[in-house]
Design a protein around this motif. Structure first.
Motif, PDB file in Angstrom:
ATOM      1  N   ALA A 315       0.816  -1.218   0.000  1.00 24.37           N
ATOM      2  CA  ALA A 315       0.000   0.000   0.000  1.00 24.37           C
ATOM      3  C   ALA A 315       0.845   1.262   0.000  1.00 24.37           C
ATOM      4  N   SER A 316       0.254   2.342  -0.471  1.00 27.52           N
ATOM      5  CA  SER A 316       0.781   3.702  -0.483  1.00 27.52           C
ATOM      6  C   SER A 316       2.228   3.800  -0.957  1.00 27.52           C
ATOM      7  N   ALA A 317       3.212   3.861  -0.065  1.00 21.77           N
ATOM      8  CA  ALA A 317       4.606   4.006  -0.498  1.00 21.77           C
ATOM      9  C   ALA A 317       5.012   2.872  -1.430  1.00 21.77           C
ATOM     10  N   SER A 318       4.579   1.655  -1.116  1.00 26.48           N
ATOM     11  CA  SER A 318       4.886   0.502  -1.969  1.00 26.48           C
ATOM     12  C   SER A 318       4.291   0.689  -3.361  1.00 26.48           C
ATOM     13  N   GLU A 319       3.079   1.213  -3.397  1.00 29.17           N
ATOM     14  CA  GLU A 319       2.392   1.402  -4.675  1.00 29.17           C
ATOM     15  C   GLU A 319       3.033   2.523  -5.494  1.00 29.17           C
ATOM     16  N   ILE A 320       3.541   3.536  -4.814  1.00 30.38           N
ATOM     17  CA  ILE A 320       4.238   4.622  -5.503  1.00 30.38           C
ATOM     18  C   ILE A 320       5.494   4.087  -6.187  1.00 30.38           C
ATOM     19  N   VAL A 321       6.265   3.271  -5.461  1.00 34.83           N
ATOM     20  CA  VAL A 321       7.479   2.689  -6.033  1.00 34.83           C
ATOM     21  C   VAL A 321       7.137   1.777  -7.205  1.00 34.83           C
ATOM     22  N   ALA A 322       6.192   0.858  -6.997  1.00 34.67           N
ATOM     23  CA  ALA A 322       5.817  -0.076  -8.058  1.00 34.67           C
ATOM     24  C   ALA A 322       5.276   0.664  -9.275  1.00 34.67           C
ATOM     25  N   GLY A 323       4.454   1.695  -9.044  1.00 30.99           N
ATOM     26  CA  GLY A 323       3.874   2.457 -10.146  1.00 30.99           C
ATOM     27  C   GLY A 323       4.910   3.229 -10.934  1.00 30.99           C
ATOM     28  N   GLY A 340      -4.393  -0.195  -2.977  1.00 27.37           N
ATOM     29  CA  GLY A 340      -5.158   0.909  -3.541  1.00 27.37           C
ATOM     30  C   GLY A 340      -5.271   2.127  -2.656  1.00 27.37           C
ATOM     31  N   LYS A 341      -4.269   2.366  -1.793  1.00 31.63           N
ATOM     32  CA  LYS A 341      -4.307   3.589  -0.964  1.00 31.63           C
ATOM     33  C   LYS A 341      -3.523   4.681  -1.675  1.00 31.63           C
ATOM     34  N   GLY A 342      -4.247   5.536  -2.380  1.00 33.98           N
ATOM     35  CA  GLY A 342      -3.593   6.590  -3.137  1.00 33.98           C
ATOM     36  C   GLY A 342      -3.890   7.968  -2.609  1.00 33.98           C
ATOM     37  N   SER A 343      -4.197   8.080  -1.327  1.00 25.66           N
ATOM     38  CA  SER A 343      -4.503   9.390  -0.745  1.00 25.66           C
ATOM     39  C   SER A 343      -3.364   9.874   0.127  1.00 25.66           C
TER      40      SER A 343
END
Length: 493
Positions: A315-323, A340-343
């Protein structure tokens, strides 16, 4: 927000559900526009409610208690991640960002009025007691948690190191409640660990994004190169069940693998206005003046075949890196769709020593995709058949929808999807032995389908190249792009 302002005040926050790992803002609230007229009638009604409580409630409640309750309710009703924190809650939050705090060692959230374990932290009382991701905490020392907020649950589970606490857990596919006794301890979280899978191919696990994560990643890369006695041929970064943390850490980890200066993440606030754009530059991930935490990074890390592992707990930081790595076609993303935590939550200290954590904007990947309530779609999907339960942002009551029209993703795993053997459920509730915990921390492609697939990809140049950017052909991704295109065309008419 300008870059100097970003460096002056602390960066925005991440952290899945509980806000366990948050950056702290020391900024004050400034009005950008003229205040609207005061809602006199609403204030009058609130005063009437206050008067009725003071006059008729069966207990005498102090003014401080009533107003604090009103503030908590006002903020909590905004979305699942906004929160009013009293002095102790704010102090606990600041402890967590340092990577060392007292407690049990697990990430928790709230789902349908229940307290739920998102993930136990490695080598902590919770993990040693056998607490698992997806467990619901039914009772804390025989007190029901139904209707209890995450903050209230955290307060009850924290205490002096060395003291005991009993949790009653409800676990999917286990008929009887599971009662575990844990001893509180000072939790020292090591956010990065590494392992040489085989000659030439390394593995780096990031469990949370903290103050030292970027430097620790650099140290892990150097250690792997030294252990390999030659430059690495391929690398796997494991972000599974990583709930997030400091935004600086996400930008710095991305910068380790990307060309300098490329965009990593941006934010948009009210009315879709761009707030900030963070790039792969030291000024955007260094927390303080001094040496760049990526100094001395082995040169091959920028170009070596790279796979990133994600799942519903990323979530969040992990998703930013992966994205970011996915958008720049720098890595193949393997696993299942992320949380899906994009806030963006910003912590705003208040004059009485308390603070308010508010959702102030949403995160976007370099290709302008919103992570919110959808998450990152893997390039290569590999399911984990041992994962019996999961939850996502879209499952939370009151969650913010995806602003670009992306398809929201709810929990997908059920008992009907994978029919695990529940006949031995009792044996699964035992505490983990030192040997079991140790073996779980050693990555083993033979027992991990997702890791095995990632290793196959980085070892095969043809497969690796064909898999880069495959998520862009996924129908879920395509729907986002079509919605964005039609929205722009409609706006231009």
């Amino acid at each position: 927000m300008s870059k100097p302002t970003l460096q002056k005040v602390a960066v925005y926050t991440l952290g899945a559900l509980t806000g366990v790992a948050l950056s702290l803002s020391v900024q004050t609230i400034a009005a950008d526009k003229k205040d609207d007229a005061l809602p006199v009638q609403s204030i009058r009604t609130m005063a009437e409610v206050y008067g009725q409580i003071k006059a008729n409630y069966y207990q005498d409640k102090s003014d401080a208690e009533l107003f604090e309750g009103a503030m908590k309710g006002m903020v909590a009703d905004l979305d699942p991640h906004s929160e009013y924190m009293d002095k102790k809650g704010y102090a606990d939050l600041k402890e967590n960002t340092s990577g060392e705090f007292g407690g049990l060692g697990m990430e928790i959230g709230s789902e349908d009025g229940f307290v739920k374990v998102i993930a136990p932290i490695e080598d902590t009382p919770a993990e040693r007691a056998g607490v698992k991701s997806g467990d619901f905490i039914a009772k804390i020392n025989n007190e029901s948690t139904r209707g209890m907020t995450v903050s209230q649950a955290v307060k009850k589970m924290r205490g002096k190191p060395g003291t005991d606490i009993t949790l009653t857990l409800s676990r999917k596919n286990v008929d009887k409640p599971i009662v575990v006794k844990l001893t509180r301890a000072v939790i020292k979280v090591k956010s990065v660990r590494h392992h040489l899978l085989q000659p030439g191919y390394g593995y780096i696990r990031i469990s949370q994004f903290q103050e030292r994560t970027v430097a620790a990643l650099n140290e892990a890369a150097q250690a792997l190169t030294k252990q390999n006695k030659a430059p690495l041929k391929g690398l796997i970064v494991d972000l599974r069940d990583d709930p997030g943390g400091l935004l600086n850490g996400a930008v710095g980890v991305s910068a380790a693998f990307l060309p300098e200066g490329v965009p990593v993440v941006s934010t948009k606030g009210r009315d879709g206005k761009v707030g900030m754009v963070l790039k792969a530059t030291p000024g955007d991930y260094k927390l303080s003046a001094g040496r760049d935490p990526l100094d001395g990074l082995p040169a091959e890390i920028k170009t070596v075949p790279l796979a990133v592992l994600i799942n519903a707990g990323s979530a969040s930081a992990s998703e930013i890196v992966a994205g970011a790595l996915q958008d720049h076609k720098r890595a193949v993303v393997v696993g299942t769709q992320s949380f899906g935590k994009g806030s963006v939550q910003t912590v705003l200290p208040l004059s009485n020593g308390s603070a308010v954590k508010l959702t102030t904007s949403l995160y976007y990947t370099p290709s302008d995709r919103s992570i919110q309530a959808q998450g990152i779609v893997p390039d290569v999907e590999v399911k984990d058949k041992d994962r019996l339960d999961e939850s996502r942002e879209a499952d939370l009551v009151g969650h913010i929808g995806n602003p670009t029209g992306g398809e929201e993703v709810n929990s997908s795993i059920s008992a009907d999807d994978y029919k695990p053997d529940t006949s031995k459920s009792e044996s699964k509730n035992k505490k983990l032995t030192d040997e079991e915990r140790s073996s779980r921390r050693v990555p083993n492609p033979a027992k991990d389908d997702q890791l095995r697939k990632a290793l196959e990809l980085v070892k095969s140049p043809d497969q690796y190249q064909k898999s880069l950017g495959l998520a862009a052909k996924n129908p879920k991704w395509k729907k986002i792009k079509e919605d964005e295109k039609s929205g722009k065309e409609e706006k231009g008419k």
